[in-house]
Design a protein around this motif. Sequence first.
Motif, short mmCIF file in Angstrom:
data_model
loop_
_atom_site.label_atom_id
_atom_site.label_comp_id
_atom_site.label_asym_id
_atom_site.label_seq_id
_atom_site.Cartn_x
_atom_site.Cartn_y
_atom_site.Cartn_z
N ASP A 136 13.70 -22.30 19.42
CA ASP A 136 14.59 -23.24 18.74
C ASP A 136 14.67 -24.56 19.50
OD1 ASP A 136 16.36 -24.17 16.82
OD2 ASP A 136 18.11 -23.21 17.71
N CYS A 139 11.52 -26.51 18.83
CA CYS A 139 11.56 -27.11 17.49
C CYS A 139 12.44 -28.35 17.46
CB CYS A 139 12.07 -26.09 16.47
SG CYS A 139 10.89 -24.81 16.04
N ARG A 140 13.61 -28.26 18.08
CA ARG A 140 14.55 -29.39 18.04
C ARG A 140 14.08 -30.57 18.88
NH1 ARG A 140 19.93 -27.67 16.25
NH2 ARG A 140 19.97 -25.41 15.94
N THR A 145 13.95 -30.50 14.32
CA THR A 145 14.37 -29.55 13.29
C THR A 145 14.72 -28.24 13.97
OG1 THR A 145 13.75 -28.46 11.21
CG2 THR A 145 12.03 -28.69 12.86
N SER A 146 15.67 -27.51 13.41
CA SER A 146 16.06 -26.25 14.03
C SER A 146 15.09 -25.15 13.65
CB SER A 146 17.48 -25.85 13.59
OG SER A 146 17.46 -25.36 12.26
N GLU A 148 15.76 -22.46 12.33
CA GLU A 148 16.14 -21.79 11.09
C GLU A 148 15.54 -22.46 9.86
OE1 GLU A 148 17.44 -18.93 11.21
OE2 GLU A 148 17.65 -19.14 13.36
N SER A 149 14.95 -23.65 10.02
CA SER A 149 14.26 -24.23 8.87
C SER A 149 13.11 -23.31 8.48
CB SER A 149 13.73 -25.63 9.20
OG SER A 149 12.64 -25.54 10.08
N HIS A 150 12.77 -23.31 7.21
CA HIS A 150 11.78 -22.37 6.66
C HIS A 150 10.46 -22.45 7.42
CE1 HIS A 150 9.45 -20.08 3.79
NE2 HIS A 150 8.62 -21.10 3.63
N ARG A 153 10.70 -21.28 11.19
CA ARG A 153 10.85 -19.84 11.31
C ARG A 153 9.50 -19.13 11.14
NH1 ARG A 153 14.25 -16.17 13.60
NH2 ARG A 153 13.38 -14.18 13.01
N LEU A 203 5.28 -29.76 9.92
CA LEU A 203 6.33 -30.30 10.79
C LEU A 203 5.96 -31.70 11.30
CD1 LEU A 203 7.06 -27.06 12.85
CD2 LEU A 203 8.66 -28.17 11.28
#
Length: 445
Positions: A136, A139-140, A145-146, A148-150, A153, A203
Amino acid sequence: MRAASEGDGNLLNLLPDYAYRAPLAWLGYSRRSILIVNDPPEVARVLANADGLFPKSDLMVGALEPLVGESMFVSEGKTWSRQRKMIDPAFSHMRLTAAFEAMSTAVDAYERRLNEAAQTRTPVSLDLAMSHLTADIICRTVFTTSLESHVAREVFEDFAIFERSVAEVEIRRLIVDPAWTRVPQKADVLEACQRIRAHLGDLLAPHLSVDGETASDAYDDIATALVKARAAGDGRPFTRKELLDQLGVFFLAGHETTASVLTWVFFIVATQPAIAERMREEIHGVVGSGPVTFEHTKKLPFLRAVFRETLRLYPPITFLPRVAAGPTRIGRFRVRRGALIMISPWTIHRNPANWPDPDAFDPDRFMDGRDRDAPDYAYIPFGKGPRICIGAGFATVESALILARLIRAFDFEVIDPAAVKPVARLTTRPKDQIMARVTRRSGAG
């Protein structure tokens, strides 16, 4: 033969007792021959690779190529030098300071998840917890982006397939195949790599301008810094393929290696209450009950000593394999072309010639400059020399933040500590997941 018969890809099974004591030693018998190098001056020579004789192992490059292409992690010579100079600014002190807020937001989200586990008394896997949290954070900080984004994940899930299926070497190939034999990958690994690269492309897309060549103005993160990077001399940017190669390395190294060491830190803290209490006293003395800031992470010497001692005993990258590009000598041994040169932080860090009482967990050996008594190149959890891990500073700050926040807030109780056994595949991990119960500490907010 014993290592191959185990069938679980655990590279620690390759190591006889003498590999932990000898400065230089041949490992068993194999078609290509394997020399383990624990002697710090020889380690320095191999890792410096000043004469180009010791490039990264062909086995490791072949295993990782479907995911990371010709990225900085596996490239050599002028290609590597160009990539490194372009990427360095993305991990500067200023960039780390800017990324710290995103790290903190990720820890906020994970602390809420641990609160739920504490309230319901649901056991958590330390391995999965740290993998999820560090992924996570990547990603951030890289893509804003977290997890939990599709898309993020799915990248995480495909990386899990890759990590389970690929070791740096397959033991049978290590023993039987000649040097530079092409490493075939399993179909599910290749499919996972293709999906990961496609998702990384998704991304990356918002970070590119309409022409796909320059950076958009929408983000200010590590991916944007990479898009803006230009080579010295010709001023060329990374191509889209090169960007995906480097981003694959960031995601793999940035979450998997940090998750590995943090899993071991939380295991040690859970099983050594005196260490945990001493860490909490320091955290409360420096931070109190308020937010942990970027500056706080540099003012927690004992916490950082615990992290460094864990890196010594459980280095995330167990082996840094190189290959002899031509006939040479290492110490008293003649080394033929194609021989595997095994630089192992695992054995170097546990060699009694380098560290007194090497199997004991003693964070005080990193307090008050005592570690300066160790020989140079006797401590290499991030590698060393020109190819030292570019993300070492990132990982250190990230880990200090996670440890300060979660150890202050929670008690961890490992359910079956006697069953925990380390194995070395892609990284140094527990053989089975370490399950723990989590309790919220009173007064922790």
